[in-house]
Design an enzyme around this catalytic site. Structure first.
Site, PDB file in Angstrom:
ATOM      1  N   GLU A  56      25.444 -30.154  -2.702  1.00  0.00           N
ATOM      2  CA  GLU A  56      25.596 -31.502  -3.251  1.00  0.00           C
ATOM      3  C   GLU A  56      26.160 -32.504  -2.243  1.00  0.00           C
ATOM      4  O   GLU A  56      25.774 -33.676  -2.241  1.00  0.00           O
ATOM      5  CB  GLU A  56      26.515 -31.462  -4.491  1.00  0.00           C
ATOM      6  CG  GLU A  56      25.853 -30.928  -5.751  1.00  0.00           C
ATOM      7  CD  GLU A  56      25.965 -29.417  -5.886  1.00  0.00           C
ATOM      8  OE1 GLU A  56      25.696 -28.908  -6.987  1.00  0.00           O
ATOM      9  OE2 GLU A  56      26.293 -28.732  -4.898  1.00  0.00           O
ATOM     10  N   GLY A 112      23.146 -27.330  -9.260  1.00  0.00           N
ATOM     11  CA  GLY A 112      23.220 -27.001 -10.687  1.00  0.00           C
ATOM     12  C   GLY A 112      22.611 -25.647 -10.995  1.00  0.00           C
ATOM     13  O   GLY A 112      22.998 -24.997 -11.967  1.00  0.00           O
ATOM     14  N   ALA A 143      20.014 -29.806 -10.030  1.00  0.00           N
ATOM     15  CA  ALA A 143      19.723 -30.858 -11.000  1.00  0.00           C
ATOM     16  C   ALA A 143      18.530 -31.645 -10.474  1.00  0.00           C
ATOM     17  O   ALA A 143      18.194 -31.553  -9.293  1.00  0.00           O
ATOM     18  CB  ALA A 143      20.930 -31.786 -11.113  1.00  0.00           C
ATOM     19  N   GLU A 169      25.277 -23.252 -10.455  1.00  0.00           N
ATOM     20  CA  GLU A 169      26.289 -23.475 -11.503  1.00  0.00           C
ATOM     21  C   GLU A 169      25.855 -22.819 -12.820  1.00  0.00           C
ATOM     22  O   GLU A 169      26.672 -22.232 -13.528  1.00  0.00           O
ATOM     23  CB  GLU A 169      26.536 -24.975 -11.651  1.00  0.00           C
ATOM     24  CG  GLU A 169      27.269 -25.573 -10.446  1.00  0.00           C
ATOM     25  CD  GLU A 169      27.305 -27.080 -10.460  1.00  0.00           C
ATOM     26  OE1 GLU A 169      28.414 -27.634 -10.583  1.00  0.00           O
ATOM     27  OE2 GLU A 169      26.224 -27.707 -10.371  1.00  0.00           O
TER      28      GLU A 169
HETATM   29  N1  T1G Z   1      15.142 -32.314  -7.888  1.00  0.00           N
HETATM   30  C1  T1G Z   1      13.933 -32.930  -7.903  1.00  0.00           C
HETATM   31  N2  T1G Z   1      12.921 -32.674  -7.011  1.00  0.00           N
HETATM   32  C2  T1G Z   1      13.179 -31.760  -6.084  1.00  0.00           C
HETATM   33  C3  T1G Z   1      14.429 -31.085  -5.990  1.00  0.00           C
HETATM   34  C4  T1G Z   1      15.433 -31.384  -6.967  1.00  0.00           C
HETATM   35  N3  T1G Z   1      16.631 -30.777  -6.972  1.00  0.00           N
HETATM   36  N4  T1G Z   1      14.376 -30.235  -4.932  1.00  0.00           N
HETATM   37  C5  T1G Z   1      13.139 -30.379  -4.399  1.00  0.00           C
HETATM   38  N5  T1G Z   1      12.431 -31.280  -5.078  1.00  0.00           N
HETATM   39  C6  T1G Z   1      11.036 -31.689  -4.821  1.00  0.00           C
HETATM   40  C7  T1G Z   1      10.856 -32.407  -3.488  1.00  0.00           C
HETATM   41  O1  T1G Z   1      11.117 -33.762  -3.609  1.00  0.00           O
HETATM   42  C8  T1G Z   1       9.393 -32.112  -3.181  1.00  0.00           C
HETATM   43  O2  T1G Z   1       8.627 -32.989  -3.950  1.00  0.00           O
HETATM   44  C9  T1G Z   1       9.199 -30.703  -3.734  1.00  0.00           C
HETATM   45  O3  T1G Z   1      10.272 -30.506  -4.680  1.00  0.00           O
HETATM   46  C10 T1G Z   1       9.305 -29.629  -2.686  1.00  0.00           C
HETATM   47  O4  T1G Z   1      10.519 -29.813  -1.968  1.00  0.00           O
HETATM   48  C11 T1G Z   1      24.733 -30.785 -11.297  1.00  0.00           C
HETATM   49  C12 T1G Z   1      24.211 -32.731  -9.400  1.00  0.00           C
HETATM   50  C13 T1G Z   1      14.693 -26.355  -2.748  1.00  0.00           C
HETATM   51  C14 T1G Z   1      15.203 -25.802  -0.412  1.00  0.00           C
HETATM   52  O5  T1G Z   1      20.208 -30.406  -3.138  1.00  0.00           O
HETATM   53  O6  T1G Z   1      16.897 -28.426  -0.584  1.00  0.00           O
HETATM   54  O7  T1G Z   1      22.419 -29.929  -8.612  1.00  0.00           O
HETATM   55  O8  T1G Z   1       7.541 -34.216  -2.134  1.00  0.00           O
HETATM   56  O9  T1G Z   1       9.473 -30.240   0.279  1.00  0.00           O
HETATM   57  O10 T1G Z   1      10.966 -27.375   2.013  1.00  0.00           O
HETATM   58  O11 T1G Z   1      26.056 -30.095  -9.542  1.00  0.00           O
HETATM   59  O12 T1G Z   1      13.716 -28.902  -1.708  1.00  0.00           O
HETATM   60  O13 T1G Z   1       6.379 -32.310  -3.209  1.00  0.00           O
HETATM   61  O14 T1G Z   1       6.779 -34.459  -4.460  1.00  0.00           O
HETATM   62  O15 T1G Z   1      11.975 -29.833   0.050  1.00  0.00           O
HETATM   63  O16 T1G Z   1      10.327 -25.638   0.308  1.00  0.00           O
HETATM   64  C15 T1G Z   1      21.305 -29.864  -5.585  1.00  0.00           C
HETATM   65  C16 T1G Z   1      17.398 -29.898  -2.899  1.00  0.00           C
HETATM   66  C17 T1G Z   1      20.941 -31.045  -6.411  1.00  0.00           C
HETATM   67  C18 T1G Z   1      18.389 -28.902  -3.340  1.00  0.00           C
HETATM   68  C19 T1G Z   1      12.858 -26.365  -1.105  1.00  0.00           C
HETATM   69  N6  T1G Z   1      20.108 -29.255  -5.028  1.00  0.00           N
HETATM   70  N7  T1G Z   1      16.133 -29.293  -2.532  1.00  0.00           N
HETATM   71  O17 T1G Z   1      12.544 -26.799   0.162  1.00  0.00           O
HETATM   72  O18 T1G Z   1      10.318 -27.975  -0.354  1.00  0.00           O
HETATM   73  S1  T1G Z   1      22.379 -31.868  -6.981  1.00  0.00           S
HETATM   74  C20 T1G Z   1      19.646 -29.597  -3.824  1.00  0.00           C
HETATM   75  C21 T1G Z   1      15.994 -28.630  -1.369  1.00  0.00           C
HETATM   76  C22 T1G Z   1      22.976 -30.901  -8.259  1.00  0.00           C
HETATM   77  C23 T1G Z   1      24.759 -30.379  -9.853  1.00  0.00           C
HETATM   78  C24 T1G Z   1      24.258 -31.372  -8.874  1.00  0.00           C
HETATM   79  C25 T1G Z   1      14.621 -28.145  -1.030  1.00  0.00           C
HETATM   80  C26 T1G Z   1      14.374 -26.666  -1.365  1.00  0.00           C
HETATM   81  P1  T1G Z   1       7.282 -33.521  -3.418  1.00  0.00           P
HETATM   82  P2  T1G Z   1      10.586 -29.544  -0.394  1.00  0.00           P
HETATM   83  P3  T1G Z   1      10.972 -26.897   0.622  1.00  0.00           P
END
Ligand code: T1G
Length: 708
Positions: A130, A107, A63, A110
């Site tokens: 999460e 998500g 998400a 999911e």
């Molecule tokens: N949402 C918004 N921005 C995101 C994002 C996300 N989920 N993931 C990464 N970014 C942005 C980040 O801020 C950065 O921005 C750029 O992407 C590159 O990220 C309904 C509620 C995917 C493994 O927890 O673990 O789903 O600084 O530097 O090292 O149940 O990003 O360039 O402006 O980290 O290559 C669950 C979080 C959400 C994954 C890539 N998902 N992301 O790593 O790049 S909760 C996560 C990561 C959810 C549902 C629930 C990593 C990555 P900017 P980066 P990277």
């Protein structure tokens, strides 16, 4: 359809491509676009099957966390509304195949589990991270995942938050096939195969075969909750996610989803979610450095020369080898070199025992580290990292002799933790190419690197250092060149406060327990013993602490050093160590503390844990504010990243500056003013803190103001 989601049809397969850079997060546009695309594909008679795939480097990485941040701070507009889309996906009458590459997280996974089939390339990563954001899956993941992989695997994945690779996902039943070739083509072929089959399409929500019998449930749930409490200390979400997973095994699907939603929304607005989402963006924010843009050219680094094969040099060599970089490792003597290589080998053997590496992987890494006496080949490496012990004359001599021989774009980095970068740079004659790379011990494990910018350091050298930190899998935080940079600058007032507290009546064990109860990974006295009291003493002298005789100075530390009680390495420091790493309170030390305090006229008194915490943690905060004023720290959130990744500050509190914001800067200032009245100059409130309180602002507000 919209820009974020496109649809094309080829030989009966509708290819729905999600394109929402950088990581295809589930923004409202993506959710809306997917919904419309499914409708179109369902209504198109030429379509026999549907493939959903991500454009760019990844499938859906979850998400949109920006939305979650809004939700955490009170606006409901950020909540991902996914139920209808998930139901529509699952109820589609044509096979829906999810094609995954890069990461399918949160998500994203999911959505994938609501499809009828899932395929992935070998290095795809799938997970429910999460809990690392203080929440639980909120799009029916806690109800579908156990139905695909069983309850135990689902608990393991959701409590750890760690992703699994395609091979593991296949054996667990999460995916149906690993695609070796081009993903879109492979997935489309698979989809046609599925379309040619007869019979009902598999709907994950209807699966029961993987769910455990009632008799096995209590044991699994107890094990899950124990795992959460043991491995995710103090975190609410890992325990709560087991409650949601329990519902998958005990309630009908729809009721289980309702249970999940209740837990999700309770946690989504929690303090831990605010703090962990802050930590997520703070860590990504460190790459935004004034003067360094996306166009600033970073020199490629494939070969590194490391000077000094001691604890730090050896750890840095391992970090480089782990990242696929070739290393020349040198030291003053063959004997020192052999000792260094033996330690590296020993550390890798421990990693094999812990299952982190295979023996073959260790051999590959050891082969990347070329030990040598002398500097042969150093002139051609891309980066030199000097990691000899803290002595300015020695570092300048090395910098002068090595850096001056280096090829034009070679960067010279020093791993000093205390010494003046500009003075070292001046010894090279090419100061623009000199930078501080301050690793933390053990350097092959600790994620933090302080990247110390000298006055003459060029943007290109800075960009190169930041790229190297990223390549090593580290969090590189750019800081200014000042005494102790940022991390150590804050740590000393924090450490001295703990030493004053034991003089006034607390014990080292009481102080450390209060700090670990607060969430610190280790108490300050245990850290001092681990690092070595002599190291602390040397740094203190190098930084010129207590050179002013009017200043109150700690009484005990130097006496312990004089008595040879240097810490773990000597079996005794503040604590005694009968077992190698197990600290035991030592009455001898408490007697010494009491007698030195008495000599100094300090009456012992009962000290509460609250006072211990305030004097320790608020010392960090006050010094942090001064570091911001001095410009050695660019953002309060950088200080949070440094303390969470390098000093064991609990991530679920966001970091010291975020903690102060949540506590209320007004109350923080009041406490500091009380300590200033009681303990004098060292507690003078930082001007920035006084200013923020006067404007009713926070450190977060100040950071935002700096961004604009
Ligand atoms: N949402 C918004 N921005 C995101 C994002 C996300 N989920 N993931 C990464 N970014 C942005 C980040 O801020 C950065 O921005 C750029 O992407 C590159 O990220 C309904 C509620 C995917 C493994 O927890 O673990 O789903 O600084 O530097 O090292 O149940 O990003 O360039 O402006 O980290 O290559 C669950 C979080 C959400 C994954 C890539 N998902 N992301 O790593 O790049 S909760 C996560 C990561 C959810 C549902 C629930 C990593 C990555 P900017 P980066 P990277």
């Amino acid at each position: 359809m919209n820009q974020a989601v496109t649809l094309s049809v080829d030989q009966g397969v509708a290819l729905i491509r999600i394109d929402n850079p950088p990581v295809n997060a589930l923004s409202p546009e993506v959710i809306g676009g997917l919904d419309a695309a499914i409708d179109r594909a369902s209504g198109d008679d030429s379509v026999l099957a549907i493939v959903i795939i991500g454009a760019g480097r990844t499938f859906i990485a979850g998400a949109d966390i920006k939305g979650l941040e809004q939700l955490a701070w009170g606006s409901d507009s950020g909540a991902p509304e996914m139920h209808e889309l998930l139901q529509k996906l699952e109820d589609t009458r044509k096979p829906v195949v999810m094609a995954m590459h890069g990461t399918a997280l949160g998500g994203g996974l999911e959505v994938a589990m609501a499809g009828h089939y899932r395929v992935a390339v070998p290095d795809a990563l799938m997970g429910q991270p999460e809990v690392n954001l203080g929440i639980i899956p909120g799009a029916e993941g806690t109800q579908r995942l156990p139905r695909l992989v069983g309850l135990e695997k689902a608990i393991e994945m959701c409590v750890s938050g760690k992703p699994i690779k395609a091979a593991d996902a296949l054996s667990a039943g999460l995916i149906d096939r690993v695609i070796d070739g081009e993903l879109a083509a492979g997935a489309s072929a698979f989809a046609r195969e599925m379309a040619s089959r007869t019979g009902a399409l598999p709907k994950t929500r209807e699966r029961q075969d993987k769910l455990p019998p009632a008799s096995a449930l209590p044991g699994m749930l107890t094990a899950g909750r124990d795992l959460a409490r043991k491995t995710r200390r103090n975190l609410e979400a890992p325990v709560a996610v087991v409650d949601a997973l329990e519902a998958a095994a005990t309630l009908p699907f729809a009721e289980g989803c309702a249970r999940e939603r209740d837990i999700f929304f309770r946690l989504a607005k929690s303090e831990q979610a605010k703090a962990l989402i802050h930590a997520f963006f703070a860590e990504r924010g460190v790459s935004k450095v004034p003067g360094v843009s996306k166009d600033t050219v970073a020199a490629p680094v494939h070969r590194v020369g490391i000077i000094g094969a001691g604890t730090m040099g050896g750890g840095i060599a391992m970090a480089c080898a782990n990242a696929g970089i070739n290393v020349h490792l040198t030291d003053a003597s063959q004997e020192a070199l052999d000792r260094g290589i033996a330690t590296i080998r020993k550390n890798y053997d421990v990693s094999v025992k812990r299952g982190r590496f295979t023996p073959a992987q260790v051999d590959e890494r050891m082969a990347r580290i070329a030990p040598q006496v002398g500097y042969d080949g150093f002139s051609d490496v891309d980066l030199v990292i000097e990691a000899v012990f803290e002595n300015m004359a020695l570092k300048k001599q090395i910098a002068g002799s090595v850096a001056s021989q280096g090829k034009a774009d070679q960067v010279f980095a020093t791993n000093t933790s205390t010494l003046d970068i500009d003075e070292i740079a001046a010894a090279t004659g090419r100061a623009a190419k000199v930078i501080g790379l301050h690793f933390f011990s053990p350097a092959n494990v600790m994620r933090l690197v302080e990247i110390v910018r000298g006055n003459a350091t060029s943007p290109e050298t800075l960009a190169t250092a930041m790229a190297v930190a990223k390549k090593l899998g580290k969090v590189g935080v750019v800081v200014g060149n000042g005494p102790g940079f940022v991390g150590n600058r804050l740590m000393f007032p924090y450490m001295y406060e703990t030493q004053f507290l034991v003089e006034e009546g607390a014990t080292p064990a009481q102080v450390d327990r209060a700090l670990t109860d607060f969430g610190m990974a280790m108490g300050m006295f245990a850290v001092d013993d681990m690092a070595g009291l002599d190291v602390g003493a040397r740094v203190r002298t190098a930084l010129g602490h207590f050179s002013d005789p009017r200043e109150r100075r700690p009484l005990v530390h130097e006496r312990l050093v004089a008595a040879g009680r240097l810490g773990q390495k000597r079996g005794a420091g503040w604590y005694r160590y009968d077992e190698p790493r197990t600290p035991t309170p030592d009455p001898e030390v408490e007697t010494l503390i009491r007698s030195l305090a008495a000599d100094a006229g300090i009456e012992p008194r009962a000290i509460t844990d609250d006072e211990i915490l305030d004097r320790a943690i608020l010392a960090l905060v006050n010094e942090g504010a001064k570091a911001l004023e001095a410009g050695v720290a660019a953002r309060a959130s950088d200080i949070d990243v440094i303390y969470v990744n390098g000093y064991g500050f609990p991530g679920w509190r966001g970091g010291p500056m975020f903690y102060a914001d949540r506590r209320g800067l007004g109350e923080v200032l009041e406490r500091i003013r009380a300590f200033h009245r009681q303990h004098g100059e060292r507690w003078r409130p930082a001007a920035l803190l006084v200013d923020l309180v006067s404007r009713g602002a926070t450190f977060r507000d100040a950071d935002r103001a700096r961004r604009t």
